[in-house]
Motif scaffolding. Structure first.
Motif, PDB file in Angstrom:
ATOM      1  N   ALA A 267     -37.862  32.417 107.451  1.00 18.02           N
ATOM      2  CA  ALA A 267     -37.433  31.456 108.466  1.00 18.02           C
ATOM      3  C   ALA A 267     -37.731  30.067 107.924  1.00 18.02           C
ATOM      4  N   LEU A 268     -36.810  29.135 108.091  1.00 17.60           N
ATOM      5  CA  LEU A 268     -36.966  27.795 107.519  1.00 17.60           C
ATOM      6  C   LEU A 268     -36.489  26.728 108.497  1.00 17.60           C
ATOM      7  N   TYR A 269     -37.202  25.597 108.507  1.00 16.71           N
ATOM      8  CA  TYR A 269     -36.783  24.397 109.234  1.00 16.71           C
ATOM      9  C   TYR A 269     -36.713  23.246 108.243  1.00 16.71           C
ATOM     10  N   PRO A 270     -35.803  22.287 108.473  1.00 13.99           N
ATOM     11  CA  PRO A 270     -35.663  21.148 107.553  1.00 13.99           C
ATOM     12  C   PRO A 270     -36.848  20.192 107.667  1.00 13.99           C
ATOM     13  N   PRO A 271     -36.963  19.263 106.758  1.00 16.04           N
ATOM     14  CA  PRO A 271     -38.083  18.317 106.780  1.00 16.04           C
ATOM     15  C   PRO A 271     -38.209  17.607 108.120  1.00 16.04           C
ATOM     16  N   GLY A 272     -39.441  17.481 108.583  1.00 18.88           N
ATOM     17  CA  GLY A 272     -39.700  16.748 109.815  1.00 18.88           C
ATOM     18  C   GLY A 272     -39.593  17.553 111.079  1.00 18.88           C
ATOM     19  N   ARG A 273     -39.178  18.791 111.007  1.00 23.85           N
ATOM     20  CA  ARG A 273     -39.036  19.630 112.205  1.00 23.85           C
ATOM     21  C   ARG A 273     -40.227  20.585 112.284  1.00 23.85           C
ATOM     22  N   VAL A 274     -41.243  20.230 113.081  1.00 18.94           N
ATOM     23  CA  VAL A 274     -42.410  21.098 113.208  1.00 18.94           C
ATOM     24  C   VAL A 274     -42.024  22.331 114.016  1.00 18.94           C
ATOM     25  N   PRO A 275     -42.236  23.533 113.501  1.00 19.07           N
ATOM     26  CA  PRO A 275     -41.865  24.739 114.254  1.00 19.07           C
ATOM     27  C   PRO A 275     -42.651  24.857 115.552  1.00 19.07           C
ATOM     28  N   ALA A 276     -42.040  25.448 116.546  1.00 21.83           N
ATOM     29  CA  ALA A 276     -42.723  25.702 117.815  1.00 21.83           C
ATOM     30  C   ALA A 276     -43.950  26.570 117.559  1.00 21.83           C
ATOM     31  N   GLY A 277     -45.039  26.242 118.248  1.00 21.54           N
ATOM     32  CA  GLY A 277     -46.273  26.999 118.075  1.00 21.54           C
ATOM     33  C   GLY A 277     -47.154  26.512 116.957  1.00 21.54           C
ATOM     34  N   VAL A 278     -46.726  25.464 116.227  1.00 21.40           N
ATOM     35  CA  VAL A 278     -47.474  24.944 115.082  1.00 21.40           C
ATOM     36  C   VAL A 278     -47.988  23.545 115.427  1.00 21.40           C
ATOM     37  N   THR A 279     -49.236  23.273 115.076  1.00 18.70           N
ATOM     38  CA  THR A 279     -49.817  21.944 115.260  1.00 18.70           C
ATOM     39  C   THR A 279     -50.299  21.425 113.918  1.00 18.70           C
ATOM     40  N   VAL A 280     -49.909  20.195 113.582  1.00 20.72           N
ATOM     41  CA  VAL A 280     -50.332  19.557 112.336  1.00 20.72           C
ATOM     42  C   VAL A 280     -51.408  18.526 112.662  1.00 20.72           C
ATOM     43  N   HIS A 281     -52.557  18.657 112.030  1.00 21.75           N
ATOM     44  CA  HIS A 281     -53.646  17.699 112.198  1.00 21.75           C
ATOM     45  C   HIS A 281     -53.633  16.746 111.001  1.00 21.75           C
ATOM     46  N   VAL A 282     -53.622  15.455 111.279  1.00 20.07           N
ATOM     47  CA  VAL A 282     -53.624  14.441 110.228  1.00 20.07           C
ATOM     48  C   VAL A 282     -54.865  13.575 110.399  1.00 20.07           C
ATOM     49  N   ASN A 283     -55.751  13.599 109.421  1.00 20.56           N
ATOM     50  CA  ASN A 283     -56.964  12.800 109.473  1.00 20.56           C
ATOM     51  C   ASN A 283     -56.634  11.342 109.182  1.00 20.56           C
ATOM     52  N   GLU A 284     -57.082  10.442 110.052  1.00 24.68           N
ATOM     53  CA  GLU A 284     -56.733   9.029 109.908  1.00 24.68           C
ATOM     54  C   GLU A 284     -57.477   8.342 108.783  1.00 24.68           C
ATOM     55  N   GLU A 285     -58.578   8.926 108.303  1.00 23.78           N
ATOM     56  CA  GLU A 285     -59.373   8.266 107.274  1.00 23.78           C
ATOM     57  C   GLU A 285     -58.819   8.528 105.875  1.00 23.78           C
ATOM     58  N   ASP A 286     -58.436   9.780 105.590  1.00 25.90           N
ATOM     59  CA  ASP A 286     -57.981  10.090 104.239  1.00 25.90           C
ATOM     60  C   ASP A 286     -56.604  10.748 104.191  1.00 25.90           C
TER      61      ASP A 286
END
Length: 950
Positions: free
Chosen positions: A284-303
């Motif tokens: 299963a594939l989604y194009p760039p920028g499309r976060v799949p349902a059920g997925v959470t991306v954590h981005v640390n603001e420091e690094d």
């Protein structure tokens, strides 16, 4: 160990769990996962429900994987765990599963279903992804590369792996080889192939163990002969790096039905190809920028570190996929044996094995995705969220600040007062437009609904847009590097430099990537200013790129070396330059032969000879920690004469043993010269204004000179957050040792000094601090080709003694001439300089280290040598008398990742139970002849060797 049967009642949960009955089963299971096997055994006796929860196989699987290492499956994960921890009795009792009424758990039932469901009928495929039999390189580049996935059906037809990589055949040929297992744990897990096949045949795990080994080419090199990189993917710009420095790029993949890879974007936004040899895979594939349902991306603001929270592949397909509307479903395909799938840069993908599968995959960087790889590894967090998750990465107010041309005016992520330290990018907004670029971008594209399934379209990044999210006020050369990056910051600089030199045809592209990753335009403009100011020739094309892997941009222009000081910001840079110039000035006014082995200064940034930014000011500023001063244009610099020859890092593998021994003697001589140089006078010695209570020296009854007091203050500061620093460095430093670091290091760091009692009964430091280079590593030693034509000329004097016998008939090719890069100069214990030399230059070779000490000829601790240590040390604390203890403390407190080098060189030390064991084992290894090179730290034997020399 098991409770008696309780009365048959309607719902036994309240009585069996008490107040815990209000917690969801998912929470209860998560809590139980934190307990030890002994605690689980005790808790299982509390009630029937606790007995069920404490005997769940997923719980014991987690327990088993906690310690890492080599696994041998014993039929159940509980039995396997107990065997690994030596908790099994000799007689194993076979008990039937306990059964009772009155308890039902929807959470446990769904997990049980996932453990036993079959996927034999799971083959529905709408053909979203195009299948191609044959394709030219030009067609691939124009239609698919960087645009969309494609299935290629005949690329592997001639591979030997098509017939040799059957599971039975692999088990026969590689049954005793241990391969790495992929699981959700930071620990390295391995299983012998034969044991893994036995596990596959009997397991019923919710998320089965999965061979995912990036080192298979090292443990089973003959496997590399069974396949070849398809002609479409042979361009890989990481090829210029040495094998031990390039990031992981190829994996052997083998797993049973229900195993797979959960949703992810490939590291560093690389592209990938995956060839299936056995079985069927569901993609299963989604194009760039499309976060799949059920997925959470954590981005640390420091690094900018990225962490993805996602269900397992099987969970997603069973629980989330059926709830998606048709227009929200991903692109799908079923990959068959012999087929190769291409996954472009930045595409989200999830893989589910429908049956036992064997596959090979490789990631690569080519001209199409090069800039995106540079962008993904650039420091900062705003651009990483956008690259991985599109506009879900920015606040809702962002779209209102987008200009008509699609470029942001400002981003709320740049607000310095924002209290959050992490952005959570959740793929929960179904029906939103994918983050796509087809030559241009407009704000309305992000808001319009997606009315048809995403197929037969080109989805690609536009680098000019994504790069606008880079923080302009960030120093890209020295900012904190994200731990999730595929390579380190120094390796990144080396990679770009090697590309610049080896691939001149694509220099325009390389420069664009360096603009993103290194902000190279800023440093190049400064280089031109320096050259113009001092009438130096303008840099040639080969000279436009910074060399080396240090923390400051360094350029080689004609016969000159131009170093721009950038590390730590302007404030720190001024003090680094001031200290280096102060050192050179002092060196020129001595008769030390060291000045013949330090590059001559040709020009420098304007600075008075009074050196207000010298070593003492530098030490006090470091302790005061005022923060860096931002500067956008002017940076301190120094110009030195260029040394002939090459650095040791590039010559290591070509040197003879005699070359290496002579290098060791040279380093011993020059270290002696360095450590004998007088320190500059400490102005206002009675006034030390460092308002930082956490760095203060703790001993009140010891007369410590002011220069030593500064050093102990610096050590105290490192001790304050030692566990945090070691945790950030992480693997290969064992977690259990990190937790014991504070207890190993003395509370009173003056105990590390050579304390002596004088005639008046007062304790004083027996030796004075010295200049220390701090960074004598393989890239800071310069060597020239030998000019001698006859071996008799090679009998050079070492410490005034000519040893013609040892050099007779031998021919040296290289001789050391200079020690370079004194920007990290400091003051302290001379032992500090020996640590990087032993680990980085000598790689633990005790013979070379002994040769250095013979040439060095200075005591590292007089009291330790003569056995008359009269320091203020309790009788029961003999460790303070050990030079090896002092050195181990310095390794732990070092501001560089010295411990990472130690545990990488000597992997056996990772199982040590304590720091005392690490220290002692390093000493004992020297006498065992272990593994060819007689291993030991070399520091404990230093006192004995010093005694022999003296």
């Amino acid at each position: 160990m098991y409770p008696s049967m309780e009365p048959m009642i309607g719902d036994r949960r309240p009585d069996a769990l008490g107040d815990l009955c209000f917690l969801p089963d998912e929470t209860l299971c998560a809590i139980l996962d934190l307990l030890s096997p002994a605690d689980l055994a005790r808790l299982s006796c509390v009630s029937s429900v606790m007995n069920v929860l404490c005997n769940e196989e997923p719980l014991w699987l987690s327990q088993c994987l906690r310690d890492g290492g080599l696994l041998e499956y014993r039929g159940s994960w509980k039995k396997t765990t107990l065997h690994r921890q030596n908790l099994c009795t000799k007689t194993e009792i076979c008990e039937k599963p306990r059964q009772f009424d009155g308890f039902f758990s929807w959470f446990l039932y769904k997990r049980w279903y996932r453990c036993f469901t079959t996927l034999t009928a799971f083959s529905f495929d709408l053909g979203d992804i195009e299948r191609k039999k044959t394709i030219t390189l030009e067609e691939f580049q124009s239609e698919y590369d960087g645009k969309k996935p494609v299935l290629l059906t005949e690329l592997a037809n001639t591979w030997p792996a098509r017939t040799k990589w059957m599971v039975d055949q692999l088990s026969l040929n590689y049954g005793d080889v241990a391969f790495r297992i992929s699981q959700r744990t930071s620990k390295k897990i391995t299983m012998k192939f034969r044991d893994y096949v036995s596990y596959m045949e009997v397991q019923h795990d919710e998320d089965p163990l999965y061979i995912f080994d990036e080192k298979f080419g090292e443990v089973a090199p003959s496997l590399l002969d069974d396949y070849s990189v398809p002609y479409l993917f042979q361009e890989d710009l990481f090829d210029v790096l040495d094998p031990d420095k390039r990031p992981s790029f190829r994996w052997l993949i083998l797993g049973p039905e229900r195993s797979g890879a959960s949703w992810h974007v490939d590291p560093a936004l690389t592209s990938a190809w995956n060839t299936l040899l056995v079985g069927r895979k569901r993609w299963a594939l989604y194009p760039p920028g499309r976060v799949p349902a059920g997925v959470t991306v954590h981005v640390n603001e420091e690094d900018g570190d990225i962490n993805i929270e996602t269900p397992t592949s099987l969970q997603w397909w069973l629980d989330i996929y059926p709830q998606l509307a048709d227009h929200d479903k991903p692109l799908e395909c079923t990959q068959l044996p012999g087929e190769t799938i291409f996954v472009p840069s930045g595409w989200w993908h999830c893989v589910l094995n429908l049956e036992t599968t064997v596959a090979i995959t490789q990631n690569f960087v080519n001209k199409t995705n090069f800039e995106f790889v540079c962008l993904d590894m650039a420091p900062g967090h705003c651009h990483k969220g956008v690259c991985r998750a599109g506009f879900l990465a920015v606040d809702s107010d962002f779209l209102r600040n987008v200009e008509s041309d699609g470029f942001p005016k400002t981003s709320s992520l740049d607000d310095p007062d924002m209290p959050r330290k992490e952005k959570r990018l959740k793929g929960s907004i179904l029906g939103s437009k994918p983050f796509q670029f087809n030559g241009s971008w407009h704000a309305e594209n992000a808001l319009s609904p997606l009315h048809s399934k995403i197929q037969n379209e080109n989805f690609s990044y536009v680098i000019s847009f994504l790069s606008t999210f880079l923080e302009e006020n960030r120093d890209h050369y020295n900012s904190v590097w994200s731990p999730s990056n595929s390579i380190g910051q120094r390796e990144m600089r080396e990679w770009l430099y090697k590309l610049w030199i080896s691939k001149p045809a694509i220099r325009e592209l390389i420069w664009k990537g360096a603009q993103i990753a290194l902000d190279i335009d800023k440093w190049y403009a400064r280089l031109i200013e320096v050259c113009t100011c001092h009438n130096l020739p303008p840099p040639l094309d080969d000279e436009k790129f910074p060399v080396g892997t240090g923390s400051n941009p360094v350029y080689l222009v004609s016969d000159y070396v131009i170093k721009l000081f950038a590390e730590g910001g302007l404030n720190s840079s001024i003090h680094s330059l001031g200290t280096e110039l102060q050192f050179y000035h002092l060196l020129q006014h001595t008769n030390s032969s060291l000045k013949d082995h330090v590059p001559e200064v040709f020009a420098r940034d304007c600075m008075k000879d009074s050196f207000p930014f010298g070593i003492w000011s530098k030490k006090k500023i470091e302790l005061a920690d005022p923060g860096s001063i931002p500067c956008t244009k002017m940076w301190p610099y120094i110009v030195t004469k260029r040394c002939k020859g090459d650095i040791f890092a590039n010559l290591r593998d070509t040197l003879s043993r005699d070359d290496a021994l002579h290098l060791a003697s040279f380093l011993g001589d020059q270290l002696q010269n360095l450590h004998l140089l007088p320190l500059p006078y400490f102005h206002n010695r009675n006034k030390l204004n460092v308002n930082n209570a956490s760095t203060q020296v703790t001993s009140e009854d010891i007369n410590i000179p002011l220069d030593w007091e500064l050093i102990v203050m610096a050590l105290n500061r490192r001790k304050r957050d030692v566990q945090k620093r070691l945790s950030v460095w992480g693997d290969p430093i064992p977690r259990h040792l990190i937790e014991k670091a504070d207890a190993y290091i003395p509370h009173d760091l003056t105990m590390l000094l050579d304390l002596r009692k004088d005639d008046n009964g007062l304790y004083k430091v027996g030796v004075s601090p010295t200049w220390i280079h701090s960074d004598i590593m393989d890239d800071n030693i310069h060597m020239e080709p030998c000019q001698f034509e006859h071996s008799s000329c090679l009998a050079l004097a070492v410490n005034g003694e000519l040893d013609a016998h040892e050099t007779e008939g031998r021919l040296r090719k290289w001789q050391p001439t200079h020690i370079i890069d004194f920007s990290d100069l400091s003051i302290g214990d001379p032992l500090y300089d020996l640590i990087p030399i032993y680990l980085d230059v000598f790689r633990g070779d005790e013979v070379l280290f002994k040769q250095l000490l013979k040439s060095y000829r200075l005591p590292l601790s007089k009291a330790s040598i003569h056995g008359a240590h009269s320091c203020k040390v309790p009788e029961n604390e003999a460790k303070f008398r050990r030079l090896s203890y002092r050195a181990m403390c310095y390794c732990i407190l070092h501001d560089e990742n010295v411990l990472g080098a130690i545990f990488s060189l000597w992997k056996e030390l990772r199982t040590a139970a304590s720091w005392e064991e690490v220290e002692e084992t390093l000493h004992e290894m020297r006498d065992s002849g272990y593994s060819g090179i007689r291993i030991r730290m070399g520091i404990k034997m230093a006192s004995r060797l010093q005694g022999e020399v003296l």
